[in-house]
Scaffold this motif. Structure first.
Motif, PDB file in Angstrom:
ATOM      1  N   GLN A  19       0.852  -1.189   0.000  1.00 45.93           N
ATOM      2  CA  GLN A  19       0.000   0.000   0.000  1.00 45.93           C
ATOM      3  C   GLN A  19       0.887   1.237   0.000  1.00 45.93           C
ATOM      4  O   GLN A  19       1.960   1.245   0.585  1.00 45.93           O
ATOM      5  CB  GLN A  19      -0.889   0.025   1.244  1.00 45.93           C
ATOM      6  CG  GLN A  19      -1.902  -1.083   1.306  1.00 45.93           C
ATOM      7  CD  GLN A  19      -3.073  -0.828   0.370  1.00 45.93           C
ATOM      8  OE1 GLN A  19      -3.467   0.322   0.165  1.00 45.93           O
ATOM      9  NE2 GLN A  19      -3.607  -1.879  -0.199  1.00 45.93           N
ATOM     10  N   GLY A  22       0.814   7.364   2.011  1.00 38.81           N
ATOM     11  CA  GLY A  22      -0.123   8.471   2.171  1.00 38.81           C
ATOM     12  C   GLY A  22      -1.570   8.055   2.012  1.00 38.81           C
ATOM     13  O   GLY A  22      -2.446   8.520   2.737  1.00 38.81           O
ATOM     14  N   ARG A  23      -1.827   7.179   1.080  1.00 36.22           N
ATOM     15  CA  ARG A  23      -3.205   6.743   0.848  1.00 36.22           C
ATOM     16  C   ARG A  23      -3.711   5.884   1.993  1.00 36.22           C
ATOM     17  O   ARG A  23      -4.868   5.980   2.403  1.00 36.22           O
ATOM     18  CB  ARG A  23      -3.302   6.004  -0.481  1.00 36.22           C
ATOM     19  CG  ARG A  23      -3.060   6.950  -1.624  1.00 36.22           C
ATOM     20  CD  ARG A  23      -3.088   6.272  -2.960  1.00 36.22           C
ATOM     21  NE  ARG A  23      -2.680   7.243  -3.964  1.00 36.22           N
ATOM     22  CZ  ARG A  23      -3.445   7.614  -4.970  1.00 36.22           C
ATOM     23  NH1 ARG A  23      -4.652   7.121  -5.097  1.00 36.22           N
ATOM     24  NH2 ARG A  23      -3.007   8.486  -5.844  1.00 36.22           N
ATOM     25  N   LEU A  24      -2.838   5.034   2.529  1.00 35.55           N
ATOM     26  CA  LEU A  24      -3.219   4.234   3.691  1.00 35.55           C
ATOM     27  C   LEU A  24      -3.443   5.127   4.911  1.00 35.55           C
ATOM     28  O   LEU A  24      -4.405   4.952   5.656  1.00 35.55           O
ATOM     29  CB  LEU A  24      -2.136   3.197   3.998  1.00 35.55           C
ATOM     30  CG  LEU A  24      -2.371   2.355   5.243  1.00 35.55           C
ATOM     31  CD1 LEU A  24      -3.507   1.380   5.019  1.00 35.55           C
ATOM     32  CD2 LEU A  24      -1.121   1.634   5.636  1.00 35.55           C
ATOM     33  N   THR A  26      -4.436   8.230   5.088  1.00 32.38           N
ATOM     34  CA  THR A  26      -5.693   8.988   5.052  1.00 32.38           C
ATOM     35  C   THR A  26      -6.872   8.115   5.439  1.00 32.38           C
ATOM     36  O   THR A  26      -7.775   8.562   6.158  1.00 32.38           O
ATOM     37  CB  THR A  26      -5.943   9.592   3.660  1.00 32.38           C
ATOM     38  OG1 THR A  26      -5.899   8.566   2.682  1.00 32.38           O
ATOM     39  CG2 THR A  26      -4.925  10.650   3.333  1.00 32.38           C
ATOM     40  N   GLU A  27      -6.873   6.867   4.988  1.00 32.78           N
ATOM     41  CA  GLU A  27      -7.957   5.953   5.360  1.00 32.78           C
ATOM     42  C   GLU A  27      -7.944   5.661   6.854  1.00 32.78           C
ATOM     43  O   GLU A  27      -8.984   5.632   7.504  1.00 32.78           O
ATOM     44  CB  GLU A  27      -7.831   4.644   4.566  1.00 32.78           C
ATOM     45  CG  GLU A  27      -8.025   4.796   3.088  1.00 32.78           C
ATOM     46  CD  GLU A  27      -9.445   5.201   2.740  1.00 32.78           C
ATOM     47  OE1 GLU A  27     -10.396   4.698   3.380  1.00 32.78           O
ATOM     48  OE2 GLU A  27      -9.599   6.026   1.834  1.00 32.78           O
TER      49      GLU A  27
END
Length: 135
Positions: A19, A22-24, A26-27
């Motif tokens: 993953q 940054g995307r992980l 935010t979630e």
């Protein structure tokens, strides 16, 4: 002020394997704050518990692997401590995710309460039961 009870909190599992950081983050930050709940309020802590596994397998894009640095200061003159991402990945891979999530949470008194509900593990095993896999 209304208080949120722990009975309303769910447990969510995030797998960090392959993953993007940054995307992980935010979630995970959204789940910790409870932003997807109907009862979300900015001034209350009504978020969920979050378990992150495989923290050592997180991926960063671009040249961050060589260039990213983490700074901390001991409080004494001239004692700025600099750690590269490579060193952090070897010694404390969970701190990479924790640092990213902490940066996405509001900078107020609730941040510490949110971070107490964040559990990060290297490897795929964790001691928590009844954890739902997050979408």
């Amino acid at each position: 002020m209304a208080e949120i009870k722990n009975e309303n909190r769910n447990w969510y599992l995030f797998d960090a394997k392959e993953q993007i950081l940054g995307r992980l983050a935010t979630e995970v930050a959204s789940s910790l704050r409870g932003k997807r709940k109907v009862s979300f309020r900015e001034n209350l802590d009504n978020g969920d518990y979050v378990v992150v596994v495989n923290a050592e397998k997180i991926v960063l894009t671009g040249s961050k692997e060589e260039n990213k640095r983490y700074y901390r200061h001991t409080g004494y003159l001239g004692n700025l401590q600099v750690t590269t991402l490579k060193e952090m990945r070897k010694e404390h891979p969970g701190e990479i995710i924790k640092h990213a999530v902490a940066g996405m949470l509001p900078k107020n008194k609730l941040r510490d309460q949110f971070l107490k509900r964040l559990k990060i593990y290297t490897g795929s095993k964790h001691p928590h039961q009844n954890v739902k896999f997050a979408e």
